[in-house]
Write a protein that holds these residues in place. Structure first.
Motif, mmCIF file in Angstrom:
data_model
loop_
_atom_site.group_PDB
_atom_site.id
_atom_site.type_symbol
_atom_site.label_atom_id
_atom_site.label_comp_id
_atom_site.label_asym_id
_atom_site.label_seq_id
_atom_site.Cartn_x
_atom_site.Cartn_y
_atom_site.Cartn_z
ATOM 1 N N ARG A 1 0.884 -1.347 -0.073
ATOM 2 C CA ARG A 1 0.028 -0.012 -0.110
ATOM 3 C C ARG A 1 0.862 1.194 0.099
ATOM 4 O O ARG A 1 0.975 2.030 0.963
ATOM 5 N N VAL A 2 1.450 1.352 -1.179
ATOM 6 C CA VAL A 2 2.478 2.577 -1.119
ATOM 7 C C VAL A 2 1.809 3.819 -0.962
ATOM 8 O O VAL A 2 2.413 4.971 -0.492
ATOM 9 N N VAL A 3 0.625 4.071 -1.330
ATOM 10 C CA VAL A 3 -0.120 5.378 -1.087
ATOM 11 C C VAL A 3 0.076 5.982 0.326
ATOM 12 O O VAL A 3 -0.099 7.156 0.859
ATOM 13 N N ASP A 4 0.290 4.997 1.353
ATOM 14 C CA ASP A 4 0.264 5.328 2.694
ATOM 15 C C ASP A 4 1.629 6.136 3.150
ATOM 16 O O ASP A 4 1.775 6.709 4.101
ATOM 17 N N GLN A 5 2.552 6.074 2.086
ATOM 18 C CA GLN A 5 3.713 6.719 2.246
ATOM 19 C C GLN A 5 3.921 8.044 2.093
ATOM 20 O O GLN A 5 4.412 8.999 2.285
ATOM 21 N N PHE A 6 2.673 8.697 1.276
ATOM 22 C CA PHE A 6 2.561 9.966 0.976
ATOM 23 C C PHE A 6 1.397 10.603 1.896
ATOM 24 O O PHE A 6 0.291 10.051 2.677
ATOM 25 N N ALA A 7 1.460 12.142 2.124
ATOM 26 C CA ALA A 7 0.565 12.794 2.963
ATOM 27 C C ALA A 7 -0.812 12.759 2.350
ATOM 28 O O ALA A 7 -1.760 12.768 3.092
ATOM 29 N N ASP A 8 -0.851 12.790 1.120
ATOM 30 C CA ASP A 8 -2.068 12.798 0.308
ATOM 31 C C ASP A 8 -2.139 11.509 -0.382
ATOM 32 O O ASP A 8 -1.601 11.515 -1.478
ATOM 33 N N PRO A 9 -2.611 10.282 0.016
ATOM 34 C CA PRO A 9 -2.744 8.978 -0.805
ATOM 35 C C PRO A 9 -3.509 9.161 -2.119
ATOM 36 O O PRO A 9 -3.267 8.241 -2.922
ATOM 37 N N ILE A 10 -4.288 10.280 -2.215
ATOM 38 C CA ILE A 10 -5.334 10.196 -3.404
ATOM 39 C C ILE A 10 -4.346 11.123 -4.499
ATOM 40 O O ILE A 10 -4.396 10.846 -5.710
ATOM 41 N N ASN A 11 -4.011 12.366 -4.248
ATOM 42 C CA ASN A 11 -3.742 13.386 -4.955
ATOM 43 C C ASN A 11 -1.938 13.662 -5.000
ATOM 44 O O ASN A 11 -1.707 14.746 -4.980
ATOM 45 N N PHE A 12 -1.297 12.360 -4.493
ATOM 46 C CA PHE A 12 0.008 12.708 -4.371
ATOM 47 C C PHE A 12 0.723 13.291 -5.925
ATOM 48 O O PHE A 12 -0.129 12.864 -6.886
ATOM 49 N N GLU A 13 1.848 13.989 -5.767
ATOM 50 C CA GLU A 13 2.357 14.165 -7.282
ATOM 51 C C GLU A 13 3.612 13.650 -7.446
ATOM 52 O O GLU A 13 4.267 12.731 -6.700
ATOM 53 N N ARG A 14 4.244 14.188 -8.576
ATOM 54 C CA ARG A 14 5.504 13.507 -9.092
ATOM 55 C C ARG A 14 6.565 13.595 -8.026
ATOM 56 O O ARG A 14 7.201 12.541 -7.765
ATOM 57 N N GLN A 15 6.697 14.741 -7.248
ATOM 58 C CA GLN A 15 7.849 14.802 -6.554
ATOM 59 C C GLN A 15 7.841 14.051 -5.503
ATOM 60 O O GLN A 15 8.718 13.794 -4.768
ATOM 61 N N HIS A 16 6.668 13.471 -4.875
ATOM 62 C CA HIS A 16 6.597 12.598 -3.877
ATOM 63 C C HIS A 16 6.995 11.655 -4.153
ATOM 64 O O HIS A 16 7.654 10.701 -3.317
ATOM 65 N N VAL A 17 6.577 10.980 -5.404
ATOM 66 C CA VAL A 17 7.197 9.570 -5.898
ATOM 67 C C VAL A 17 8.600 9.645 -5.857
ATOM 68 O O VAL A 17 9.417 8.751 -5.861
ATOM 69 N N ALA A 18 9.241 10.791 -6.639
ATOM 70 C CA ALA A 18 10.579 10.853 -6.716
ATOM 71 C C ALA A 18 11.254 10.750 -5.234
ATOM 72 O O ALA A 18 12.456 10.271 -5.324
#
Length: 203
Positions: free
Chosen positions: A183-200
């Motif tokens: 569940r990779v999206v748990d690594q992001f502050a916004d699991p729905i609208n994460f952006e490219r810089q968050h993935v980078a």
């Protein structure tokens, strides 16, 4: 569904991912309960700063010291030509590009590089918006990794029927599972609208 039993390395990645995730969730709940109890009985506690380096792999290319320097290079036609040629070379060798793969191809790739220092990153996805967004941003970022092969595999073909744990990232090196992010999206502050810089930053 592919049979992974004859490949010892990736079997750990596929068979053990959900169990590891469930154990991590249990430990997290236990920690939260302990912290809540401690907060009531003691003065406020401020945890020590954590290591901000949460990257999966170290980029091999020289990293510039500032965004301003990077912007200047982006405008340099010589640098653009070199970058395009380098990316084309990487794509031909299989590095620096996110490729679709079957479960068998994924297993074979891990086995093939078990004796080398090549890293294999496997992204297990489904048809969800989060998976499509992650794949889109990863495709834009992986070109800087010169010693890593990225594979995109359908999670359902690997036996992951629960859509809530997908997307998943598995990182292999020397044939062993080194990173396991369910569940990779748990690594992001916004699991729905994460952006490219968050993935980078995650990579």
């Amino acid at each position: 569904m592919a049979d992974f039993n004859h490949h010892a390395g990736p079997q750990t990645g596929v068979k053990g991912v959900i169990a590891d995730y469930q154990q991590a969730q249990l430990e997290q709940r236990q920690r939260q309960e302990q912290e809540a109890a401690a907060a009531k009985a003691a003065q406020p506690h401020y945890p020590a700063p954590q290591n901000v380096d949460q990257t999966l792999f170290t980029k091999k290319e020289h990293e510039l010291s500032s965004d301003e320097d990077l912007d200047d290079l982006d405008d340099d036609p010589v640098f653009k030509e070199y970058r395009e040629a380098r990316l084309a070379e990487l794509h031909q060798t299989g590095f620096g590009v996110l490729k679709d793969a079957t479960p068998d191809e994924y297993v074979d790739m891990v086995d093939q590089h078990a004796q080398s220092d090549v890293s294999i990153v496997v992204v297990l996805v489904n048809t969800s918006r989060a998976s499509k967004r992650l794949v889109e941003f990863m495709q834009a970022e992986v070109g800087t990794f010169t010693n890593t092969m990225f594979l995109c595999v359908q999670a359902s073909e690997c036996g992951f029927s629960d859509p809530h744990v997908v997307p998943i990232i598995l990182g292999y090196r020397y044939g062993e599972l080194k990173h396991n992010i369910v569940r990779v999206v748990d690594q992001f502050a916004d699991p729905i609208n994460f952006e490219r810089q968050h993935v980078a930053k995650l990579l």
